[in-house]
Write a protein that holds these residues in place. Structure first.
Motif, mmCIF file in Angstrom:
data_model
loop_
_atom_site.group_PDB
_atom_site.id
_atom_site.type_symbol
_atom_site.label_atom_id
_atom_site.label_comp_id
_atom_site.label_asym_id
_atom_site.label_seq_id
_atom_site.Cartn_x
_atom_site.Cartn_y
_atom_site.Cartn_z
ATOM 1 N N PHE A 1 -96.682 82.246 -19.594
ATOM 2 C CA PHE A 1 -97.883 83.250 -19.165
ATOM 3 C C PHE A 1 -99.069 82.578 -19.729
ATOM 4 O O PHE A 1 -100.189 82.525 -18.361
ATOM 5 C CB PHE A 1 -97.727 84.576 -19.728
ATOM 6 C CG PHE A 1 -98.718 85.409 -19.334
ATOM 7 C CD1 PHE A 1 -98.698 86.247 -18.220
ATOM 8 C CD2 PHE A 1 -100.094 85.572 -19.855
ATOM 9 C CE1 PHE A 1 -99.499 87.153 -17.866
ATOM 10 C CE2 PHE A 1 -100.973 86.690 -19.402
ATOM 11 C CZ PHE A 1 -100.712 87.371 -18.333
ATOM 12 N N ARG B 1 -99.791 79.185 -17.253
ATOM 13 C CA ARG B 1 -99.997 79.304 -16.217
ATOM 14 C C ARG B 1 -101.077 80.387 -15.592
ATOM 15 O O ARG B 1 -101.621 79.970 -14.621
ATOM 16 C CB ARG B 1 -98.447 79.637 -15.423
ATOM 17 C CG ARG B 1 -97.686 78.524 -15.493
ATOM 18 C CD ARG B 1 -96.429 79.178 -14.660
ATOM 19 N NE ARG B 1 -95.261 78.182 -15.180
ATOM 20 C CZ ARG B 1 -94.092 78.272 -14.617
ATOM 21 N NH1 ARG B 1 -93.591 79.474 -13.740
ATOM 22 N NH2 ARG B 1 -93.007 77.422 -14.724
ATOM 23 N N MET B 2 -100.946 81.221 -16.683
ATOM 24 C CA MET B 2 -102.356 82.123 -16.350
ATOM 25 C C MET B 2 -103.557 82.208 -17.081
ATOM 26 O O MET B 2 -104.752 82.770 -16.756
ATOM 27 C CB MET B 2 -101.646 83.528 -16.366
ATOM 28 C CG MET B 2 -100.478 84.127 -15.597
ATOM 29 S SD MET B 2 -100.960 84.249 -13.832
ATOM 30 C CE MET B 2 -100.330 82.765 -13.087
ATOM 31 N N ALA C 1 -106.080 86.291 -19.583
ATOM 32 C CA ALA C 1 -105.383 87.225 -18.824
ATOM 33 C C ALA C 1 -104.539 88.140 -19.922
ATOM 34 O O ALA C 1 -103.778 89.073 -19.474
ATOM 35 C CB ALA C 1 -104.300 86.627 -17.961
ATOM 36 N N HIS D 1 -95.708 80.586 -10.045
ATOM 37 C CA HIS D 1 -96.954 80.788 -10.621
ATOM 38 C C HIS D 1 -97.043 82.383 -9.961
ATOM 39 O O HIS D 1 -98.514 82.635 -10.066
ATOM 40 C CB HIS D 1 -97.980 80.002 -9.992
ATOM 41 C CG HIS D 1 -98.017 78.549 -10.864
ATOM 42 N ND1 HIS D 1 -96.794 77.727 -10.532
ATOM 43 C CD2 HIS D 1 -98.637 78.101 -11.631
ATOM 44 C CE1 HIS D 1 -97.051 76.621 -11.507
ATOM 45 N NE2 HIS D 1 -97.967 76.974 -12.200
ATOM 46 N N VAL E 1 -98.499 85.788 -10.565
ATOM 47 C CA VAL E 1 -98.997 86.649 -11.707
ATOM 48 C C VAL E 1 -97.908 87.864 -11.997
ATOM 49 O O VAL E 1 -97.922 88.115 -13.180
ATOM 50 C CB VAL E 1 -100.461 86.864 -11.544
ATOM 51 C CG1 VAL E 1 -100.471 87.727 -10.512
ATOM 52 C CG2 VAL E 1 -101.043 87.433 -12.588
#
Length: 436
Positions: A33, A36-37, A41, A96, A98
């Motif tokens: 998380f 990639r985010m 976030a 990817h 979300v």
């Protein structure tokens, strides 16, 4: 094999297996998380996980009042295994997304909550009357042992195995957990008898207690002291969760700012949890039982917020990025104290409550209060994190340490007075007898 030993082995196995799946899900979920985010976030993920945890725990409470807890256990783990299988298939084709990464993060938090609710309830049902804290400590040791094995495995294989391979491992461990549940002692649902039957049984118990000279004419189940103690525990946990959630958030943000590669993050988190769990096991099997039996639960309950306050004050003074990542890694490392002594001590603190009130209190704390406070913190961070600097966030959780420490002292003092030969002890004993 005698019943206490069988219960000890079965519950240790349950704790080990469920903690192993949580360790893998947590490390994979957090690292993927953040990588990639991004750490920005995180508040949204925290809020979503907290809200869903409340919903899951509420549903668990509702079902457990009408269905055998063991049946609920089996159904819960079958559903979690099936959901993990679905995530494994979907993430393999959409790396990817979300939503999928958010679900993976949330799944780990739900696992942690469900594990804690069932483990705490079953341990108290089995060993609430034990004079020693040894069963609590031994069963709690299953979690760090699992964390060590999973953490070392993930640290070694992080750059080799794909992320979906770890999800397959979780599914396999869930399957073994479901098989183990066959040996978990059966406990009837909370409302399995009719009101007339319950009333008749209660009258019989009262007559028996009258013959033994143990029954008091006053309505002990309505004892204000019991409910003060119960809500003291609830308030203590609320302050605890608020501070620990804030510290955990800062740690993840600082770590995410310094490590950006997925393999690096997975290696760091898995390695950190493994080293932490090694220390937890060493403490649990060397000094934890002796210290808890000798000094009571007050020492770990009060020491944890005091140690966090020292860390927070140093963080306010020195804002060097290197110092901060070391400080908050050490702060997260205080889970050695938390899981080896604080958690077993807090678990035993529930033991003086009557069985019905104890079960409701555990579910209230683990399934409602904890995720609700986490949701409030997450929403607050979602709205305010971008406007707050590191010192302001630190000051916020430092303020929560004051009531946490005071409530810990009060709970420990009350627990000690009720479990000693004081004037309060007989009323608690009668209360526990009256609800069995």
């Amino acid at each position: 094999m005698n019943q206490p030993r069988q219960s000890l082995i079965t519950l240790f196995g349950f704790t080990f297996l469920t903690s192993a799946t949580y360790s893998v899900a947590r490390a994979v979920g957090v690292s993927l998380f953040i990588a990639r985010m991004g750490s920005d976030a995180l508040p949204a993920a925290l809020a979503a996980s907290a809200i869903l945890v409340i919903a899951v725990s509420g549903l668990t409470h509702l079902v457990n009042r009408h269905v055998s807890p063991r049946s609920t256990l089996i159904a819960t783990w079958i559903l979690m295994a099936a959901f993990t299988l679905w995530l494994e298939v979907m993430i393999a084709s959409d790396h990817h997304s979300v939503y999928l990464l958010g679900m993976l993060y949330v799944m780990a938090e739900i696992r942690g909550c469900v594990n804690t609710i069932y483990a705490t309830t079953m341990v108290n049902n089995a060993f609430a009357d034990s004079e020693s804290k040894r069963p609590f400590v031994l069963i709690a040791a299953g979690a760090p042992i699992a964390g060590i094995l999973m953490g070392l495995l993930m640290s070694y294989e992080a750059s080799v195995l794909p992320d979906t391979a770890w999800l397959k491992l979780i599914i396999g461990l869930d399957t073994v957990t479901i098989i183990l549940m066959r040996w978990i002692p059966k406990v009837p649902p909370a409302k399995i008898t009719s009101p007339d039957t319950t009333k008749s049984a209660a009258n019989k118990r009262r007559k028996n207690l009258l013959k033994k000279g143990l029954w008091s004419m006053r309505r002990i189940p309505a004892s204000p002291a019991i409910y003060r103690y119960r809500y003291g525990l609830v308030s203590l946990i609320a302050c605890n969760v608020f501070a620990v959630t804030m510290v955990d958030y800062q740690w993840k943000v600082i770590t995410g700012n310094h490590l950006d590669a997925e393999a690096q993050l997975l290696t760091y988190f898995a390695g950190f949890y493994a080293i932490n769990d090694i220390l937890i096991v060493l403490v649990q099997f060397t000094v934890a039982t002796k210290l808890l039996d000798r000094y009571g639960i007050g020492m770990p309950l009060c020491a944890y917020p005091l140690m966090l306050s020292v860390l927070g004050l140093i963080a306010l003074i020195n804002q060097s990025p290197l110092v901060l990542i070391i400080l908050f890694t050490v702060g997260q490392g205080m889970t050695v104290l938390k899981r080896s002594m604080y958690d077993p001590g807090l678990t035993s603190a529930y033991g003086v409550l009557p069985p019905r009130i104890r079960s409701d209190t555990i579910l209230l704390i683990k399934g409602v209060v904890k995720p609700l406070i986490e949701a409030m913190v997450a929403v607050g961070l979602l709205l305010m994190a971008s406007r707050m600097n590191s010192n302001q966030i630190t000051l916020t959780w430092l303020a929560a340490l004051i009531p946490w420490f005071l409530l810990s002292s009060w709970v420990a003092h009350t627990y000690d007075s009720w479990t000693s030969n004081s004037d309060d002890a007989p009323s608690v004993s009668r209360l526990k007898l009256s609800e069995r």
